[in-house]
Design an enzyme around this catalytic site. Structure first.
Site, PDB file in Angstrom:
ATOM      1  N   ASP A  99      -1.098   4.762   7.126  1.00 30.47           N
ATOM      2  CA  ASP A  99      -0.961   4.747   5.677  1.00 30.47           C
ATOM      3  C   ASP A  99      -2.322   4.355   5.098  1.00 30.47           C
ATOM      4  OD1 ASP A  99      -1.161   2.014   6.012  1.00 30.47           O
ATOM      5  OD2 ASP A  99       0.732   1.517   5.041  1.00 30.47           O
ATOM      6  N   CYS A 129      -1.177   0.713  10.120  1.00 28.27           N
ATOM      7  CA  CYS A 129      -0.908   0.347   8.727  1.00 28.27           C
ATOM      8  C   CYS A 129      -1.642  -0.968   8.470  1.00 28.27           C
ATOM      9  CB  CYS A 129       0.588   0.276   8.429  1.00 28.27           C
ATOM     10  SG  CYS A 129       1.531  -0.969   9.330  1.00 28.27           S
ATOM     11  N   THR A 162      -0.684  -4.147   8.670  1.00 28.31           N
ATOM     12  CA  THR A 162      -0.436  -5.133   9.725  1.00 28.31           C
ATOM     13  C   THR A 162       0.005  -4.528  11.050  1.00 28.31           C
ATOM     14  OG1 THR A 162       1.879  -5.272   9.070  1.00 28.31           O
ATOM     15  CG2 THR A 162       0.336  -6.833   8.011  1.00 28.31           C
ATOM     16  N   HIS A 185       4.569  -3.300  31.585  1.00 29.13           N
ATOM     17  CA  HIS A 185       5.963  -3.764  31.636  1.00 29.13           C
ATOM     18  C   HIS A 185       6.911  -2.918  30.791  1.00 29.13           C
ATOM     19  CE1 HIS A 185       5.109  -8.196  32.980  1.00 29.13           C
ATOM     20  NE2 HIS A 185       4.396  -7.305  33.667  1.00 29.13           N
ATOM     21  N   HIS A 195      10.854  -3.060  36.110  1.00 32.57           N
ATOM     22  CA  HIS A 195      10.773  -2.746  34.679  1.00 32.57           C
ATOM     23  C   HIS A 195      11.536  -1.469  34.334  1.00 32.57           C
ATOM     24  CE1 HIS A 195       7.970  -6.006  34.378  1.00 32.57           C
ATOM     25  NE2 HIS A 195       7.185  -5.446  35.287  1.00 32.57           N
TER      26      HIS A 195
HETATM   27  C1  RB5 Z   1       0.930  -1.482   2.572  1.00 32.55           C
HETATM   28  O1  RB5 Z   1       0.499  -2.249   1.494  1.00 32.55           O
HETATM   29  C2  RB5 Z   1       1.422  -2.372   3.710  1.00 32.55           C
HETATM   30  O2  RB5 Z   1       2.632  -2.956   3.355  1.00 32.55           O
HETATM   31  C3  RB5 Z   1       1.545  -1.581   4.979  1.00 32.55           C
HETATM   32  O3  RB5 Z   1       0.308  -1.032   5.303  1.00 32.55           O
HETATM   33  C4  RB5 Z   1       1.973  -2.334   6.219  1.00 32.55           C
HETATM   34  O4  RB5 Z   1       1.202  -3.467   6.420  1.00 32.55           O
HETATM   35  C5  RB5 Z   1       3.418  -2.593   6.367  1.00 32.55           C
HETATM   36  O5  RB5 Z   1       3.894  -3.135   7.368  1.00 32.55           O
END
Ligand code: RB5
Length: 151
Positions: free
Chosen positions: A16, A73, A75, A106, A141
């Site tokens: 994203d 993304c 995080t 694993h 596993h």
């Molecule tokens: C976008 O602002 C953010 O929420 C997305 O990139 C991500 O971190 C979601 O888990």
């Protein structure tokens, strides 16, 4: 240095807006390393919804047009949640090299989720290279993977 192309030759990648910059870095480095990478977007900084890109990459992996996937993304969390809803996808959210290695050894992870707002470029590259070059250990596993889907 681990060579990312040693086990995987075809990858699907997606992000994203929160992962766009890191995705571009990884795409270029993977291409330079000889890996064929299919980019499923996004391709500009406009705000978008991460599940759309997670689903596109996961469909490429489950459909067989890519051996593994990389999702970025902000995080890595949202991407990993979306990816792990696909039967047959085992998405590993990794912010360190050890998790990436164990996620292969694993868990036989076939998609890697990364946080573009968490990781520096060099660490992200080491994580990707490790994920792509590490083999599944199999053995005990295998039995655990077979139990992942609820009866
Ligand atoms: C976008 O602002 C953010 O929420 C997305 O990139 C991500 O971190 C979601 O888990």
């Amino acid at each position: 240095m681990v060579q990312p192309q040693s086990l995987v030759s075809t990858l699907a990648i997606g992000s994203d807006h929160g992962g766009l910059a890191l995705k571009h870095v990884l795409f270029a480095r993977l291409r330079d390393a000889g890996v064929t990478v299919h980019d499923f977007g996004t391709d500009n900084p406009a705000s978008v919804d991460y599940p759309d890109f997670a689903h596109a990459v996961c469909r490429a992996v489950t459909g067989g047009s890519a051996e593994r996937g990389i999702l970025v993304c902000g995080t890595g969390i949202g991407m990993s949640i979306a990816a792990n809803r696909h039967p047959g996808i085992r998405c590993v959210l990794a912010h360190d090299v050890t998790t990436a290695r164990l996620g292969r050894e694993h868990n036989d992870g076939n998609v890697l989720a990364l946080g573009g707002r968490i990781l520096g470029e060099e660490l992200a590259w080491d994580i990707v290279a490790t994920f792509l070059a590490t083999r599944f250990d199999g053995g005990r596993h295998e039995r655990r993977l077979a139990k992942l889907t609820p009866a």
